[in-house]
Design a protein around this motif. Structure first.
Motif, PDB file in Angstrom:
ATOM      1  N   LEU A  72       0.823  -1.217   0.000  1.00 28.19           N
ATOM      2  CA  LEU A  72       0.000   0.000   0.000  1.00 28.19           C
ATOM      3  C   LEU A  72       0.853   1.262   0.000  1.00 28.19           C
ATOM      4  O   LEU A  72       0.461   2.283  -0.557  1.00 28.19           O
ATOM      5  N   GLU A  73       2.016   1.198   0.638  1.00 28.88           N
ATOM      6  CA  GLU A  73       2.897   2.367   0.661  1.00 28.88           C
ATOM      7  C   GLU A  73       3.380   2.722  -0.740  1.00 28.88           C
ATOM      8  O   GLU A  73       3.635   3.886  -1.040  1.00 28.88           O
ATOM      9  N   VAL A  78      -5.462   6.960  -5.424  1.00 22.08           N
ATOM     10  CA  VAL A  78      -6.604   6.720  -4.546  1.00 22.08           C
ATOM     11  C   VAL A  78      -7.595   5.771  -5.206  1.00 22.08           C
ATOM     12  O   VAL A  78      -8.184   4.910  -4.538  1.00 22.08           O
ATOM     13  N   GLU A  79      -7.752   5.881  -6.514  1.00 20.90           N
ATOM     14  CA  GLU A  79      -8.696   5.001  -7.215  1.00 20.90           C
ATOM     15  C   GLU A  79      -8.248   3.544  -7.140  1.00 20.90           C
ATOM     16  O   GLU A  79      -9.073   2.645  -6.961  1.00 20.90           O
ATOM     17  N   GLU A  80      -6.967   3.315  -7.269  1.00 24.32           N
ATOM     18  CA  GLU A  80      -6.449   1.949  -7.170  1.00 24.32           C
ATOM     19  C   GLU A  80      -6.653   1.396  -5.755  1.00 24.32           C
ATOM     20  O   GLU A  80      -7.027   0.232  -5.571  1.00 24.32           O
ATOM     21  N   ARG A  98      -8.055   1.655   4.109  1.00 22.85           N
ATOM     22  CA  ARG A  98      -8.702   2.944   4.423  1.00 22.85           C
ATOM     23  C   ARG A  98      -7.691   3.930   5.014  1.00 22.85           C
ATOM     24  O   ARG A  98      -7.720   5.129   4.709  1.00 22.85           O
ATOM     25  N   ALA A  99      -6.789   3.425   5.850  1.00 23.58           N
ATOM     26  CA  ALA A  99      -5.758   4.303   6.425  1.00 23.58           C
ATOM     27  C   ALA A  99      -4.850   4.845   5.330  1.00 23.58           C
ATOM     28  O   ALA A  99      -4.471   6.034   5.347  1.00 23.58           O
ATOM     29  N   ALA A 100      -4.504   4.001   4.351  1.00 23.40           N
ATOM     30  CA  ALA A 100      -3.658   4.452   3.242  1.00 23.40           C
ATOM     31  C   ALA A 100      -4.389   5.503   2.407  1.00 23.40           C
ATOM     32  O   ALA A 100      -3.784   6.503   1.971  1.00 23.40           O
ATOM     33  N   ILE A 101      -5.680   5.299   2.189  1.00 26.53           N
ATOM     34  CA  ILE A 101      -6.472   6.279   1.432  1.00 26.53           C
ATOM     35  C   ILE A 101      -6.516   7.613   2.179  1.00 26.53           C
ATOM     36  O   ILE A 101      -6.316   8.681   1.593  1.00 26.53           O
ATOM     37  N   ARG A 102      -6.758   7.556   3.484  1.00 27.99           N
ATOM     38  CA  ARG A 102      -6.772   8.808   4.274  1.00 27.99           C
ATOM     39  C   ARG A 102      -5.424   9.512   4.216  1.00 27.99           C
ATOM     40  O   ARG A 102      -5.352  10.749   4.110  1.00 27.99           O
TER      41      ARG A 102
END
Length: 110
Positions: A72-73, A78-80, A98-102
């Motif tokens: 995720l890093e 964001v779409e991916e 969700r944390a990565a998106i935020r």
């Protein structure tokens, strides 16, 4: 019901009531003894037997989550991440995504 003698019927009915009362007392005693009986070690034994397997599964899950976190890093879209979120089945995976998106959205805002 088969006898016509009323005295005999009374004795039979009282004997039946006495048997029902004794059965009720036995049931109450059994319940009381179960209710206040200290818990035996069977639950602990089950835990001992299942511990290595559950420990191994938990370690595998932690390793998979760590790998997902590293993956995720590397993702900056964001779409991916949203597609990954929709495909994720486990709560912990969704939580990381969700944390990565935020985090990405916060970086975009800055």
């Amino acid at each position: 019901e088969a006898t016509l003698d009323l005295a005999e019927r009374r004795r039979i009915r009282s004997a039946i009531r006495e048997l029902q009362r004794q059965e009720l007392e036995r049931d109450e005693e059994a319940l009381a003894s179960k209710r206040f009986r200290p818990e035996r070690g069977t639950h602990r034994q089950d835990d001992k037997e299942n511990w290595p397997q559950s420990q191994r599964l938990e370690e595998e899950q932690q390793a998979a989550l760590a790998a997902l976190s590293r993956q995720l890093e590397a993702i900056t879209d964001v779409e991916e991440l949203t597609k990954l979120l929709r495909a994720a089945g486990e709560y912990e995976e969704r939580k990381l995504i969700r944390a990565a998106i935020r985090k990405l959205r916060a970086e975009e805002i800055e």
